[in-house]
Enzyme design. Structure first.
Site, PDB file in Angstrom:
ATOM      1  CG  HIS A  47      -0.335   0.409   2.382  1.00  0.00           C
ATOM      2  ND1 HIS A  47       0.037  -0.959   3.138  1.00  0.00           N
ATOM      3  CD2 HIS A  47       0.224   0.913   3.464  1.00  0.00           C
ATOM      4  CE1 HIS A  47       0.154  -0.753   4.520  1.00  0.00           C
ATOM      5  NE2 HIS A  47       0.456   0.520   5.062  1.00  0.00           N
ATOM      6  CG  HIS A  69       3.610   4.562   5.925  1.00  0.00           C
ATOM      7  ND1 HIS A  69       3.206   4.834   6.388  1.00  0.00           N
ATOM      8  CD2 HIS A  69       3.725   3.228   5.159  1.00  0.00           C
ATOM      9  CE1 HIS A  69       1.964   4.507   6.383  1.00  0.00           C
ATOM     10  NE2 HIS A  69       2.357   2.538   6.103  1.00  0.00           N
ATOM     11  CD  GLU A  79       4.096  -0.828   7.446  1.00  0.00           C
ATOM     12  OE1 GLU A  79       2.723   0.085   6.005  1.00  0.00           O
ATOM     13  OE2 GLU A  79       2.509  -1.049   8.092  1.00  0.00           O
TER      14      GLU A  79
HETATM   15 CO    CO Z   1       1.047   1.881   6.479  1.00  0.00          CO
END
Ligand code: CO
Length: 134
Positions: free
Chosen positions: A7, A79, A130
């Site tokens: 994502h 992020h 991440e």
């Molecule tokens: Co995230």
């Protein structure tokens, strides 16, 4: 080692407005808000054919994304999340390569119920990364 883009996270000042825009103007499949008090955010996932968008809105006092929104009041990309097969193997490799892992260095359970880690943006072209074990 690196897998799919899981994502792109966007910090937003108004989760309802961002959700309505992606649903109504872009025609996206927008999920329900999920409060994540342990992470200080409320999250909405938008499903796209090839990845997801994660909207983040501050929740409670001292939210980790409040400082980001103070600097970027309209919101912005917060992020990127990449999938890895084994988060411990990935972490140990990245640390050996000189990357810094945020927090204790141990994976936490993220918004999808899977182990995640964050890498210092100063080690990754100014972008918070991440890693999520797929
Ligand atoms: Co995230």
């Amino acid at each position: 080692m690196i897998g799919r883009l899981n994502h792109v996270a966007i910090a937003v000042p108004d989760l309802a407005a961002a959700s309505a825009q992606y649903r109504d103007a872009l025609g996206a499949k927008v999920g329900e808000p999920q409060a994540e008090p342990d992470h200080g955010v409320t999250v909405v996932f938008v499903e796209l054919p090839n990845t997801k968008i994660e909207f983040l809105e501050p929740l409670g006092e001292g939210s980790p994304i409040q400082g980001f929104l103070d600097k970027s009041p309209l919101g912005g990309i917060h992020h990127l999340c990449y999938e890895v097969d084994d988060i411990i193997v990935a972490r140990d490799h990245l640390v050996k390569e000189g990357a810094r892992v945020l927090g204790s260095g141990e994976p936490k359970i993220g918004a999808h119920g899977k182990p995640v880690l964050f890498l210092h943006p100063k080690d990754f072209n100014g972008t918070l990364i991440e890693l999520e074990q797929a």
